[in-house]
Design a protein around this motif. Sequence first.
Motif, PDB file in Angstrom:
ATOM      1  N   TYR A 248       0.861  -1.186   0.000  1.00  0.00           N
ATOM      2  CA  TYR A 248       0.000   0.000   0.000  1.00  0.00           C
ATOM      3  C   TYR A 248       0.899   1.238   0.000  1.00  0.00           C
ATOM      4  CZ  TYR A 248      -4.576  -2.111   0.847  1.00  0.00           C
ATOM      5  OH  TYR A 248      -5.754  -2.785   0.721  1.00  0.00           O
ATOM      6  N   ASN A 249       0.391   2.325  -0.568  1.00  0.00           N
ATOM      7  CA  ASN A 249       1.135   3.582  -0.501  1.00  0.00           C
ATOM      8  C   ASN A 249       0.160   4.717  -0.225  1.00  0.00           C
ATOM      9  OD1 ASN A 249      -0.009   4.401  -3.077  1.00  0.00           O
ATOM     10  ND2 ASN A 249       1.463   2.971  -4.007  1.00  0.00           N
ATOM     11  N   VAL A 250       0.700   5.904  -0.205  1.00  0.00           N
ATOM     12  CA  VAL A 250      -0.100   7.054   0.177  1.00  0.00           C
ATOM     13  C   VAL A 250      -1.171   7.373  -0.849  1.00  0.00           C
ATOM     14  CG1 VAL A 250       1.425   8.731  -0.905  1.00  0.00           C
ATOM     15  CG2 VAL A 250       0.095   9.401   1.109  1.00  0.00           C
ATOM     16  N   HIS A 251      -0.960   6.920  -2.079  1.00  0.00           N
ATOM     17  CA  HIS A 251      -1.913   7.225  -3.126  1.00  0.00           C
ATOM     18  C   HIS A 251      -3.022   6.177  -3.243  1.00  0.00           C
ATOM     19  CE1 HIS A 251       0.834  10.355  -4.364  1.00  0.00           C
ATOM     20  NE2 HIS A 251       1.816   9.456  -4.492  1.00  0.00           N
ATOM     21  N   LYS A 252      -2.979   5.164  -2.422  1.00  0.00           N
ATOM     22  CA  LYS A 252      -4.016   4.129  -2.455  1.00  0.00           C
ATOM     23  C   LYS A 252      -5.351   4.730  -2.058  1.00  0.00           C
ATOM     24  CE  LYS A 252      -5.151  -0.395  -2.462  1.00  0.00           C
ATOM     25  NZ  LYS A 252      -4.799  -1.424  -3.448  1.00  0.00           N
ATOM     26  N   ALA A 253      -6.324   4.580  -2.902  1.00  0.00           N
ATOM     27  CA  ALA A 253      -7.640   5.179  -2.635  1.00  0.00           C
ATOM     28  C   ALA A 253      -8.303   4.488  -1.461  1.00  0.00           C
ATOM     29  CB  ALA A 253      -8.512   5.082  -3.874  1.00  0.00           C
ATOM     30  N   HIS A 254      -8.965   5.266  -0.670  1.00  0.00           N
ATOM     31  CA  HIS A 254      -9.688   4.739   0.487  1.00  0.00           C
ATOM     32  C   HIS A 254     -11.050   4.210   0.031  1.00  0.00           C
ATOM     33  CE1 HIS A 254     -10.925   4.263   4.627  1.00  0.00           C
ATOM     34  NE2 HIS A 254     -12.037   4.939   4.365  1.00  0.00           N
ATOM     35  N   SER A 255     -11.338   2.973   0.356  1.00  0.00           N
ATOM     36  CA  SER A 255     -12.611   2.380  -0.057  1.00  0.00           C
ATOM     37  C   SER A 255     -13.740   2.961   0.773  1.00  0.00           C
ATOM     38  CB  SER A 255     -12.563   0.856   0.123  1.00  0.00           C
ATOM     39  OG  SER A 255     -12.339   0.530   1.476  1.00  0.00           O
ATOM     40  N   ASP A 256     -14.808   3.307   0.086  1.00  0.00           N
ATOM     41  CA  ASP A 256     -15.951   3.872   0.787  1.00  0.00           C
ATOM     42  C   ASP A 256     -17.075   2.856   0.841  1.00  0.00           C
ATOM     43  OD1 ASP A 256     -16.297   3.916  -1.909  1.00  0.00           O
ATOM     44  OD2 ASP A 256     -17.493   5.745  -1.933  1.00  0.00           O
ATOM     45  N   GLY A 257     -18.023   3.089   1.733  1.00  0.00           N
ATOM     46  CA  GLY A 257     -19.160   2.201   1.888  1.00  0.00           C
ATOM     47  C   GLY A 257     -20.438   2.856   1.433  1.00  0.00           C
TER      48      GLY A 257
ATOM     49  N   LEU B  83     -28.623  -4.576   0.463  1.00  0.00           N
ATOM     50  CA  LEU B  83     -27.659  -4.417   1.544  1.00  0.00           C
ATOM     51  C   LEU B  83     -26.553  -3.473   1.109  1.00  0.00           C
ATOM     52  CD1 LEU B  83     -27.240  -8.131   2.736  1.00  0.00           C
ATOM     53  CD2 LEU B  83     -28.881  -6.424   3.522  1.00  0.00           C
ATOM     54  N   GLY B  84     -26.216  -2.537   1.993  1.00  0.00           N
ATOM     55  CA  GLY B  84     -25.084  -1.663   1.793  1.00  0.00           C
ATOM     56  C   GLY B  84     -24.071  -1.880   2.888  1.00  0.00           C
ATOM     57  N   PHE B  85     -22.808  -2.133   2.495  1.00  0.00           N
ATOM     58  CA  PHE B  85     -21.759  -2.453   3.460  1.00  0.00           C
ATOM     59  C   PHE B  85     -20.936  -1.219   3.786  1.00  0.00           C
ATOM     60  CE2 PHE B  85     -23.029  -6.482   1.828  1.00  0.00           C
ATOM     61  CZ  PHE B  85     -22.796  -7.397   2.843  1.00  0.00           C
ATOM     62  N   SER B  86     -20.311  -1.276   4.944  1.00  0.00           N
ATOM     63  CA  SER B  86     -19.560  -0.120   5.421  1.00  0.00           C
ATOM     64  C   SER B  86     -18.220   0.022   4.729  1.00  0.00           C
ATOM     65  CB  SER B  86     -19.349  -0.238   6.933  1.00  0.00           C
ATOM     66  OG  SER B  86     -18.626  -1.426   7.236  1.00  0.00           O
ATOM     67  N   ASP B  87     -17.705  -1.033   4.127  1.00  0.00           N
ATOM     68  CA  ASP B  87     -16.364  -0.976   3.551  1.00  0.00           C
ATOM     69  C   ASP B  87     -16.342  -1.290   2.061  1.00  0.00           C
ATOM     70  OD1 ASP B  87     -17.122  -3.580   3.826  1.00  0.00           O
ATOM     71  OD2 ASP B  87     -15.182  -4.298   4.537  1.00  0.00           O
ATOM     72  N   MET B  88     -17.476  -1.325   1.415  1.00  0.00           N
ATOM     73  CA  MET B  88     -17.501  -1.576  -0.026  1.00  0.00           C
ATOM     74  C   MET B  88     -18.670  -0.808  -0.634  1.00  0.00           C
ATOM     75  SD  MET B  88     -18.972  -5.487  -0.093  1.00  0.00           S
ATOM     76  CE  MET B  88     -19.071  -5.491  -1.870  1.00  0.00           C
TER      77      MET B  88
END
Length: 1924
Positions: free
Chosen positions: A1472-1481, A1878-1883
């Motif tokens: 992983y690096n600083v440019h890795k996008a943060h996954s949203d839910g 269903l909506g998940f918190s991490d995807m």
Amino acid sequence: MWTYYRNGVVPKRNKQKSENEVVNLPPISNGKSAILDHHTKGQTTAQRLQELFFSQGPRDHGPLHTTVRKKKSTLGHQVVPFSRMSVETELEITAHLKYHLHQRHSKGITPNSSLEEKGAVVFQKTKTVLFKSLVPLEEKEKEEKEDEEEEEKKEGAVIVQNASSCTDEAPDGQGSLSEGTFRAADTDVKQRLDDPKRQRYSSPNTLNQDSISSWHFKERRFMIYLCGGYKDTVPERSALMESVYPRLYLHCKQRGYDFRMIDLRAGVGDPVSDHHDLAEMHMETLRRCQETEGPNFFMLTGQKHEMRSLPNTISQADFEAILKMVERSKKKLSRRQSDMAVESQSSIGDTRSFVLDKEPILSEEKEPSQSSAVMSENSISSCSLSDGDETHLARSWMDYDQDSTLLQTWYKLDKNTVPAVYRLLPVSRDGHRRKLGRKAWRSSCVKLWNVLWRSGPEAIGEEATCRLLRTVLDWEVEQGLGGKQPPEEYSHCYKRIITDLLYNLKNDNASQFIDLHKGRPEINQTLHQAQQRFIRNIHLKLRHTNIHETNVSWGRKGLSAKHNRSHQFYVERLCSHVQRTVTASFNRLMQVRQAKGSFDMQRKEVSRLRVEEEIQRHVRFGKTLAQGYVFRQDFLMEVKRALQASSSSQNAVLLLGELGSGKSTTLAKLAQLIPTWIPGDAKVLTCFVGLTSESRNVRLLLQTLCLQLANIYSLKAEISESLSEVSSEMCSLLGLVTEDRPLTLVLDGLDNLNEEHEADLSWLSYILLPNVFTVLSAGTQSKCAQILQSQVKVTVLSLPALPREEIASGLASRLASEFRQLTENQWSLLFQSCLSCPSPLYLDLAYAETRQWSSFTPKESLNIPTDPNQVFVSTLVSLEREHGPCLVRRMALLVSLSRSGVTEEELLVLLGRDDTVTREMAALHHQTLPVSEYSPVPYAFVARLLHSLKDYVNEVESDGTWVLRWTHAEFGYVALQRYAPSEDSIKAVHANFADYFNGNVPNSQVFQPLAWIRMEKGRRRYEFNLRKLHCLPYHYIHSGQIIPLLTQCLFNYEFLLHKLWGLSVYHVEEDLKAAVIPDKYDDMITEQLASQLLGRLERIISQDKPVTSGDPRQYSFLHDLLAQCKSSSLPVLVPSYTCLLPPGGLVHTLLSGHMSVVTALAHGWHHIISCSSDGVLNLWRLDEQTRPVRSLPRAHGSGVDWAADSLTLCLDDSVLVLQMGHCLQVREVDSGKVLYTEKSSLDVPVVTSACDGRLLVVFYDGSHMVKVFDLVASCSLLCCVNLALEFEPIHKDRSILVSRHSVKDSVLFAYRDGGEAAIFNAKGGVVSSTLKTQHPAASIQAVEISSQYLLLFCRYPYKRQSEIIHIELFSTTSFQFQRSILGCSQDYISQVTIAGGGSHIVAFCPVLHSATTEIIIWNLETEDHKHIARFPGLVAYGVCSDLRYCVGFCAGELFLRMWNLGSRINDQTLTYNVHKAHSDGTAEIVTMQRYPRYVVCRSTRPGTVRIWNVARTRLKGRPVHVEHGLFSSSDIALVRDLRLYILSDRGTTNFTDAPTSVYQTLLVYDLLKKSYIKKQTGLFIVPCPRQDYRLLEGEILLGLSETRDHLILWDLDSGYIKGRIKTSYKETLLLSMGRDSPIMSSKEKTGLVMPWDRRTETQTAKRRRREREVKREKDEQQRLEREKFNSIDQYLLSGDERVVICSYFAHHLNVFSVVSEEHLHTLEDRWSLLSLRTAAITHAGGYLVVSNYSEAQHAPYLTLWDTQQGRVRKRLKNEPGICCIAISDDACRVVFGISGFNRLKVWEPFRRKHKTISGYGSLNLNWFSSLFITEGQSKAVLLSDAVSMWDLDNGTLLSVFTPDSKIQSISLLGPDNGTLLLGFSDMSTLITMTVSQQNAHTKSGTAYGKDLFGESSSSEDDEETYKN
């Protein structure tokens, strides 16, 4: 005077009291023949009464029957003379009626009554006189006197003869069918024959029931024995086997019972056996059936008599008496013929000849002579002739000479039996020669039978002769009706009469149903009368209610259901009656296990019961073996000395011995003696490996031992199922053993462990603990013995050979017990053979061989092989000659190659499928297959072969059924060497087994389903076919059929589902060697299999597409498996796309050893220590097989065991520091000695160490105090200082961060979220230096020290709405900043540790919003950053000193988790690096009413919106449109009909007195047009929390006012307020309450005023009391009035958006109309505070259900309000803990969840019904749970961490889906809300989930409108239907 006796057994009487006997006087003639009917001659009273009332024959019973008799023709067209009813007959009728009257009254006798009081009525027997119609009366009277004199002489002779005989007759007693004049003479004989030792080894005509073992238990199986004539009952028996057997089998299997129906006559036309052991085999099988409960004996009779049979043995005295009688008759005739010089008589039945010779003559036309008639009276049916009767001519001396020769040819004197007997020689040992001599044997058999019949009565007596010549059916009836009492509970008789058979005697098939003369269509009266007597005797022993009689007519081919409809109806009615009778009896006896709870709870309960039954089998087996221990008494003392010596050396005692040396018997005896050898309350756990299939599995073996240990120490522990976990738990449980309660483990036959775990024995080295004694056994040359001696500390003892004296005494005792002896040559051969192989097994087998020896056996035929294997081979060779080589070969292979044994059903079917066996049976037995589709091979042939192998084959219980297997595994290897020399032949047998278990069997849904299913109270109950689940993959693997293994097992969803459900995931892992095993498999229950597979593998399948049309798929079998998942036989929740963690990640290993929840963990230099909530401390060694080394000793001194919150190891792992709350304890690891204790400090201590663990440093959270202890000096206090720092802590709880490691005496600490850290010098007690972060915005999250760096883990703001971790490195020498290492935006640092010798940093990152944990790692040199593992659950604590052993535990778990990080450290895909996008839910899911195929999801990332087409299956996993940056986190975004309404530009307004915050701008974004369509400014919309806004139809926004006292409707089109919804009270609360109910009840108003207080109360006191009451009422009313002005807490909006209900933190609720903007009603409850937090409203808003607590009743209520009328409709009292509620649209059904109890309740208020549904094991109902009613009130959906669906009608849990991360939002879609969104918190992927069932269609046409975003395709068949 009438005398009553039990069961017709007349006791001995004194002959002097003969005046009480009944005398039968001759009847008075009335001018007609006074001769009695020949059919009633010689009958007992009971027999004639049974004939009178129950017989169907045309009998003459006197005047009562004269009229009826005249209307019927007599049987055989004979004329029966009339006779007047005699006085005796009249008395008999009266006695019969009294008998039945007594039987009625006897039902009321108490169980304690004597046998005489409860016995049945029998009548004293009378001596009847037989008259002959062809002789004058005077001659008859003279003849009677002569016969009586001869009879009295013979009685005395018979008594003497019988006294010398031991095998000529079976004992009389209960159930005996013998009735005759010689009963008194039999009494002395009976006393000798009742000896069980004689009975056990008696010949076929002396078979008796074996004694039942004292350890006999109630087996879960039923067996039914069918018997009847060989020819005349074939239609009935065949119909029962074809029709009733499968139904009863299914009925029993559905309830967890095994069932067998046995017909030994099926397919057998000739009951000829080589060794004449037919009766013995029948009796052995019948007794085996009688060992089970319930009805077990069913007899079918007709009008044909049974075939005759010869006795296998005759006592020497009886045989020589018969032979002497033949010789005397021969001499008499020879002398007479020489004197008279005439020819032989032409008819042996001539009357003149009879008068002269006084010889019994058999005639087919006439009644026998007096002697024969008397014998016929008292005999049973065997005393009769069949169709092969020889023609009786005048007999000459040559005929008697032939008789003598025939007797001496076939019977030989056998002196090996004590007393000696004459034994019937076998027909032939060779099957082919037996076939050639079969016809000759039949002729000889008939002649021998006639010889015994003619000469027996005069030689040994009529009764003895009759018992000697019994048929097999006679033995069966006697045993069946007398073996178990009362017979009415176990036996049934079905009697069939063909009424018009007499008119069809000329038919070719008539001889099959009635006895005819050979070659003539006339009835054989002798056999017919014998059959009638046989039936009458049945009536004597069996109540008429159990005798079922049916009349049928003659038809085509006689009796044929295929050719005659009436016969078909008769057979069907018979089958139906049998089925009903048996089913009703079975249901009364069955103890059906009531499966309660969810599927996983049921599985655990069944598994527990299965283990308990396994334990009981081993205990019973051990007790049985110990009873037979007689050898090696001195060796037991040697074992005792070795066992006592092992207490100090902690060695296991290992007994080694060869095959059959008696290891199991020795260990069973040791298990009984060890408690007397070891001091204290010693416990012994015994297990015989190989006794059952489960005991051969290491994992199941340890599970059994762990459960016993838990029971011994009264621990309610849930035993794990994996091998590593259960072995660790075994070690932990053994740590509980104390000196006063020592434990002994006795494990026999460890070399029998199978290959599932490669016979893993490593766990043995960990159980050798103090106070634990271990005794093991194995084969001398086995691999297991070598492993044990090399890896485990053992004391080896070898079983000695049996000494000469013990062999001699053992053989002598066996011979004496069986009343046998051997000749000198035979004894010498047996004894020398046993000396050559001195083992108990060989002794038993060799002795069994001698049972076949007789004293006349030729010396050259005597042979005993030299070892057990050769004895077995010799037996097989002998059986091949007798039964045929193909049959023996096939059966031996089936037993040898089966998994844990073969059932009889499997044996019969697989034998019938072998062509060589078919041809051989056709050649040897004229048998044409099949007998029936369920038994293609006659069961009699298999039973006879098993009877011959009874010393080598035993029957054991396995997988819920009974299997046949070799008594020793070595016999299986011998059989394979002989019959399967090649690998291909072995694979062929395995392939046949696999084909059988795969369903290639008649009626496979009955006999070989995956599970037997029954319906019980609307719920499905499953009984799994464990046999199929185990054997199918086993035989596929061993037959080399890889493709069927994959398609039918490995990738067959239904098979995997039943395997996981019926057994466990570990069975799949063992049997299939590969399976999809999720990380969270402990919590995964069976009904989740489909959802777990689809949720993890769907993405792999969707991406598995061939490059070109001709290329194959990479995962072809996986496509089929997932397709089957979507049509599961169980209702399952099927996700549309991958929503779980994919396979292939870093898998953890579970470390089990605690019986309660783990609370703390610490690591040292070489070990780790864990603590559980029960205070148990386990010490673990970090190696390849990590398991607890031992449990640490309990604390000594003043300390007690603590459930520590944290642990710290110091001083080279010798000192342990425990912290629990505000308490601290320091103690030694090895001894448990407490060095220091600190209780109840003001602040929570935070512990670390310095100076390589020699100094203990204790910080205190929330204060500046630090204590330093010197552990070398017994934990003495060095210093206690208060640190004075420039910076202060920000937090009060968990404020201080301390490094776990140190450099010399320096410890690094900081305050959480602060910007500085400090170095504390432990020796000096001062702060050496401070470290400041590189930026003021930094906040410190953790600190740690490596050998080179001081590490500060700082959180920095990063981009917008995000943060990032910086690791700032400082030098350990100069304390100067060196450099920073960046993390990524997805790091959530909670705890850090140094690994790899300081080269790597490992951090545990629990993510609360997704309920998952990540393990991340940094390389300090390369600055490489990786996310190594991600898994469900939140890690509470973790340690990692070595990258190979990273250990942690999650909150609430009983085990540790271990990861090998080193295996993935070089995987660059994890970087992983600083440019890795943060996954949203997904934060919110909004369905579109106007566009039902589209769903809009609002992301957790502000400004992001995704649109999904949920009707297109090809679009699953990807949205049709995505919008980013539409709004910020401070804006309010609402969606309706594909339009996004954004409230923005939040500011303040000054048009009010006080500045008010408002939204001033409205933006409308059209998602369809992808552009803004409106921007309106100048608005004044009051800000509220987002959940308080509702967007209604017509662009109306519903929200709260600035003071939250009323609702406001804004018109978004114009931007103005459309209206306000306010309360409008028309009357005060006091008036409204007064109208409906009193404000305060009399009890509340007056309080507790006792009557004596009232009497003494003055007027002033009374006035003051009333004033206080009025004031209290006014205060209460004012408080309620003030509540009217409370602000709105929350509100509920009805589904049609017409009704809104508001709560106010008050005792009332308000109901408003959105349409009219009016206040409709106020829902008031003076005694309850009403809240909408646990409430639900109907779709139309007509009803509200709310949970409330009544302060007056002190009870919780669930109240149903009618919002239209403003009143309570129904209430449910005493329902505490309600956390979620759902209500149907019509309010007819309310569902609510109960927290704490984890169950749902269904309430039907208008029907006054409610029921409870138990939850599953991991269900956690809480206040955040959500509940919905779907599919027309029949289903409910619950979201409580997991998603579950419940069947409300049947009260069951349907399916559960457990996610790996947190479900953030849920919504329902479809006509009846049948689809879950269903909506998940991490995807960001929207998951649709439907309930899929078998054969359910999931496709439809063009429903739900059109595609609007250009996603249409040419194919319209990929749309989903949202079904109910």
